[in-house]
Design an enzyme around this catalytic site. Structure first.
Site, PDB file in Angstrom:
ATOM      1  N   CYS A   1      -1.470   0.998   8.574  1.00 13.69           N
ATOM      2  CA  CYS A   1      -0.709   0.330   7.523  1.00 13.69           C
ATOM      3  C   CYS A   1      -1.023  -1.150   7.519  1.00 13.69           C
ATOM      4  O   CYS A   1      -1.133  -1.789   8.551  1.00 13.69           O
ATOM      5  CB  CYS A   1       0.782   0.590   7.672  1.00 13.69           C
ATOM      6  SG  CYS A   1       1.485   0.059   9.226  1.00 13.69           S
TER       7      CYS A   1
ATOM      8  N   GLU B   1       0.827  -1.208   0.000  1.00 11.27           N
ATOM      9  CA  GLU B   1       0.000   0.000   0.000  1.00 11.27           C
ATOM     10  C   GLU B   1       0.861   1.259   0.000  1.00 11.27           C
ATOM     11  O   GLU B   1       1.974   1.251   0.522  1.00 11.27           O
ATOM     12  CB  GLU B   1      -0.835   0.059   1.284  1.00 11.27           C
ATOM     13  CG  GLU B   1      -1.715  -1.126   1.498  1.00 11.27           C
ATOM     14  CD  GLU B   1      -2.338  -1.153   2.893  1.00 11.27           C
ATOM     15  OE1 GLU B   1      -3.081  -2.084   3.178  1.00 11.27           O
ATOM     16  OE2 GLU B   1      -2.070  -0.230   3.691  1.00 11.27           O
TER      17      GLU B   1
HETATM   18  N1  SAH Z   1       8.399  -0.451  10.683  1.00 14.90           N
HETATM   19  C1  SAH Z   1       8.531   0.971  10.782  1.00 14.90           C
HETATM   20  C2  SAH Z   1       7.711   1.748   9.772  1.00 14.90           C
HETATM   21  C3  SAH Z   1       6.316   1.308   9.457  1.00 14.90           C
HETATM   22  S1  SAH Z   1       5.003   1.611  10.582  1.00 14.90           S
HETATM   23  C4  SAH Z   1       8.216   1.439  12.185  1.00 14.90           C
HETATM   24  O1  SAH Z   1       7.706   0.635  12.953  1.00 14.90           O
HETATM   25  O2  SAH Z   1       8.509   2.577  12.514  1.00 14.90           O
HETATM   26  C5  SAH Z   1       4.883   3.363  10.759  1.00 14.90           C
HETATM   27  C6  SAH Z   1       4.325   3.774  12.105  1.00 14.90           C
HETATM   28  O3  SAH Z   1       2.956   3.382  12.247  1.00 14.90           O
HETATM   29  C7  SAH Z   1       5.065   3.135  13.271  1.00 14.90           C
HETATM   30  O4  SAH Z   1       5.294   4.102  14.266  1.00 14.90           O
HETATM   31  C8  SAH Z   1       4.073   2.099  13.753  1.00 14.90           C
HETATM   32  O5  SAH Z   1       4.303   1.716  15.073  1.00 14.90           O
HETATM   33  C9  SAH Z   1       2.765   2.816  13.524  1.00 14.90           C
HETATM   34  N2  SAH Z   1       1.571   1.965  13.529  1.00 14.90           N
HETATM   35  C10 SAH Z   1       1.434   0.677  13.157  1.00 14.90           C
HETATM   36  N3  SAH Z   1       0.161   0.253  13.343  1.00 14.90           N
HETATM   37  C11 SAH Z   1      -0.514   1.311  13.832  1.00 14.90           C
HETATM   38  C12 SAH Z   1      -1.866   1.519  14.242  1.00 14.90           C
HETATM   39  N4  SAH Z   1      -2.767   0.539  14.161  1.00 14.90           N
HETATM   40  N5  SAH Z   1      -2.197   2.762  14.696  1.00 14.90           N
HETATM   41  C13 SAH Z   1      -1.290   3.760  14.770  1.00 14.90           C
HETATM   42  N6  SAH Z   1      -0.012   3.624  14.412  1.00 14.90           N
HETATM   43  C14 SAH Z   1       0.377   2.414  13.954  1.00 14.90           C
END
Ligand code: SAH
Length: 472
Positions: free
Chosen positions: A464, A171
Site C-alpha cells: 500500500c 489507491e
Molecule cells: N493502517 C491499517 C490498515 C492499512 S495497512 C493497518 O495497519 O492495519 C494493511 C496491512 O498491510 C497492515 O497489516 C500493514 O501492516 C500491512 N503492510 C504495510 N506495508 C506492508 C508491506 N510492505 N508488506 C506487507 N504488508 C504491509
C-alpha cells in the site's frame, strides 16, 4: 536506500532495552515480562540474526521525546464537496426538497449511483432533463479521478491510482477470485501511524478521506467490473488461492452471492459475483483514526439499495494498527464486520519499533481489545503478521504469539502471515519460504489456525502506498 546484501544485526534505534544483547545474537530473551519467550524456544533460531527495524531511504519524523511521531488528528485542510454517498436517504430527500426538487428524484438519483454505478446525467433518462444537471451537480460532484490503472495476474487484479479534488493521491486494488471479488480500499490520504516498513506512512497524514470518497472507490470498481474490465483468475491463481487465504476470505459466499444477485445480478454462468463482494480496509491510512467517516461509509456499504450498496457486513474487514479505544467502540457498533489487528510482533520490544502506536497501547492491550471484539460480536478475528526476514520470523516469536492467543481462549482468532512486500536490497525483506512454512507450522502445531495470505499484485508495487509514492 542502502542495499545490504549480507544483513547484519542492526543496533536498535531506540534506547537499549533489557534482552537486546541476546536478541542481537539471535537469541530469545532469557526473562522479561511481555517479551518472554516460552520454554523450549527453537534451536533453529540460535543461528539466525536479529535485524532491528530501521527506516531506510526516508527519515521517520520524531516527537519531542524522540519517539516516532504519531498523528491522530488531520491537519486543517479543505474538505471535499458533500456527495450523495455522505448522506442517508432521508438526508438526500431533505436536501432535494430544499432545492425545490421532489424527494422522489433523490431516490431515483440514488438508484443510478448505487445500482447502475453512474454519475452521468445523459444516462439518467428517467429524470426530467431540466433537473438532471442540477441534481448531478448538487449530489454527485466528481470525487475520484483515475490517474493510472495497472493490471496484473492476467487481468484478475487491477490497481487504481486516484486523484482527489485537492490533488491528493490514493489507491485501491481490485482482485477477482474464484468465488468473490475483493476491493482493498484507502481510508486516509497518507497515514499518521509512521510504521517504518510501510510506504504510505512516509509522508505523514494529509487528511482524512470523506465517507463518499471511501465509497466511491467501490462504485468505480463496480463500474469497471460491469464494463467487463476485470478478468477471471487463471488456473494457477485458483490453485494458489486454495493454498493461501485470499483477502476478505471470511465472507460466507452463499450470502454474498445472494446479495449480489439481489443487487446487480450474479454472472450468467452462475460462477462468482459480478460486483465487489468483499472490502478490506487495507489500502492507505488507518481506518480507526478516521472513525466517524469510515463508519458512515460502512453504513453506506451495507444499507440496501438505493440507500447504499446492499453489501454483506461479514465481507467487510477493518484492519488497524491497534487503536484500542476505537477497537472497543467498533465492537459496540452491532455490525458483523470482520476485524483484523496488524500485530506483526508478539513482543513489545520489537513491536515498539515496528508499530510506533505500540508506545500508546502495548501488544497485550491490543490483543485484549481484539479478544473483546470477538466476545462482543462472536466474529472470529484475524491477526496480521507481515513476515520480515530475520526481524520477526523467529520460531520463538511464533511460540510467544501462540501462547498469548491461547491464553485468552481457543477458536476466537486466526493468524494471517503475509510475506513482506519488499523494497529490493533493504533490510525489509520477505522471509525465506522455508522459514515462513516453519513459522506457520509452529503456530498450527500449537493449535492456532494459520493461513499464509496471498500476495496478489506484488509485481505492481502492491504494497500500500507504493504506487502513490512513485507518482508524487
Ligand atoms: N493502517 C491499517 C490498515 C492499512 S495497512 C493497518 O495497519 O492495519 C494493511 C496491512 O498491510 C497492515 O497489516 C500493514 O501492516 C500491512 N503492510 C504495510 N506495508 C506492508 C508491506 N510492505 N508488506 C506487507 N504488508 C504491509
Amino acid at each position: 536506500m542502502s542495499p545490504s546484501k549480507n544483513p547484519r544485526p542492526e543496533p536498535s534505534s531506540s534506547a537499549p532495552k533489557q534482552g537486546s544483547a541476546r536478541r542481537a545474537a539471535g537469541q530469545p530473551p532469557a526473562t522479561g515480562g511481555g517479551s518472554k519467550a516460552p520454554a523450549g524456544g527453537s534451536n533453529a533460531d540460535s543461528s539466525r540474526p536479529q535485524i532491528r527495524p530501521k527506516a531506510e531511504g526516508w527519515q521517520q519524523p520524531m516527537d519531542a521525546e524522540g519517539r516516532p511521531k504519531l498523528q491522530f488528528a488531520q491537519p486543517k485542510v479543505k474538505q471535499p464537496p458533500k456527495h450523495l454517498a455522505d448522506m442517508t436517504l432521508d438526508e438526500r430527500v431533505t436536501k432535494a426538497k430544499e432545492l425545490g426538487i421532489s424527494g422522489f428524484r433523490a431516490k431515483q438519483l440514488s438508484v443510478h449511483y448505487f445500482r447502475h454505478y453512474t454519475a452521468d446525467p445523459d444516462q439518467m433518462t428517467d429524470l426530467p432533463a431540466e433537473t438532471r444537471e442540477q441534481l448531478v451537480e448538487e449530489f454527485l460532484p466528481p470525487l475520484l479521478t483515475e490517474v493510472r490503472r495497472l493490471k496484473t495476474d492476467d487481468g484478475a487484479t487491477i490497481k487504481f491510482l486516484w486523484r482527489l479534488f485537492d490533488g491528493a493521491l490514493v489507491e485501491s486494488v481490485l482482485m477477482r477470485y474464484r468465488s468473490r471479488i475483493t476491493l482493498c480500499i484507502s481510508s486516509q490520504c497518507g497515514c499518521g501511524m509512521n510504521c517504518p516498513f510501510c510506504a504510505t506512512g512516509q509522508n505523514g497524514l494529509t487528511r482524512n478521506m470523506s465517507s463518499a470518497e471511501i465509497v466511491d472507490q467501490i462504485v468505480q470498481a463496480n463500474r469497471a467490473i460491469a464494463a467487463g474490465e476485470l478478468d477471471a483468475p487463471n488456473a494457477a491463481e485458483i490453485a494458489e488461492e486454495q493454498d493461501h487465504a485470499a483477502l476478505g476470505e471470511e465472507t460466507d459466499f452463499a450470502e454474498s452471492e445472494a446479495s449480489a444477485a439481489a443487487g446487480k445480478g450474479a454472472s450468467s454462468s452462475g460462477v462468482g459475483p459480478q460486483r465487489v463482494s468483499n472490502i478490506v480496509f487495507m489500502g492507505m491510512g488507518e481506518p480507526l483514526a478516521n472513525y466517524k467517516r469510515v463508519m458512515n461509509a460502512v453504513r453506506r456499504m451495507v444499507d440496501p439499495a438505493p440507500e447504499g450498496l446492499g453489501m454483506s457486513a461479514r465481507g467487510i474487514t477493518i484492519s488497524t494498527v491497534g487503536l484500542v479505544p476505537a477497537i472497543r467502540k467498533l465492537a459496540d457498533e452491532n455490525l458483523p464486520i470482520t476485524f483484523a489487528l496488524s500485530l506483526h510482533a508478539p513482543d513489545d520490544e520489537l513491536r515498539d519499533e515496528l508499530i510506533p502506536v505500540n508506545s500508546r497501547w502495548k501488544a497485550d492491550e491490543a490483543i485484549d481489545a481484539a479478544y473483546h471484539y470477538y466476545e462482543t460480536t462472536g466474529r472470529r478475528v484475524s491477526i496480521e503478521y507481515a513476515l520480515i526476514k530475520d526481524m520477526n520470523d523467529h520460531l520463538w516469536r511464533a511460540e510467544l504469539l501462540a501462547e498469548k492467543l491461547n491464553a485468552r481462549g481457543r477458536g476466537w482468532v486466526h493468524v494471517n502471515p503475509i510475506p513482506l512486500n519488499p523494497t529490493p536490497g533493504s533490510i525489509w525483506t520477505s522471509s525465506e519460504p522455508e522459514v515462513m512454512r516453519a513459522f506457520v507450522n509452529r503456530l498450527e502445531s500449537l493449535g492456532v489456525p494459520t493461513t499464509l495470505r496471498d500476495t496478489r499484485g506484488k509485481e505492481i508495487d502492491g504494497a500500500c502506498g507504493q504506487l502513490a509514492a512513485a507518482e508524487d
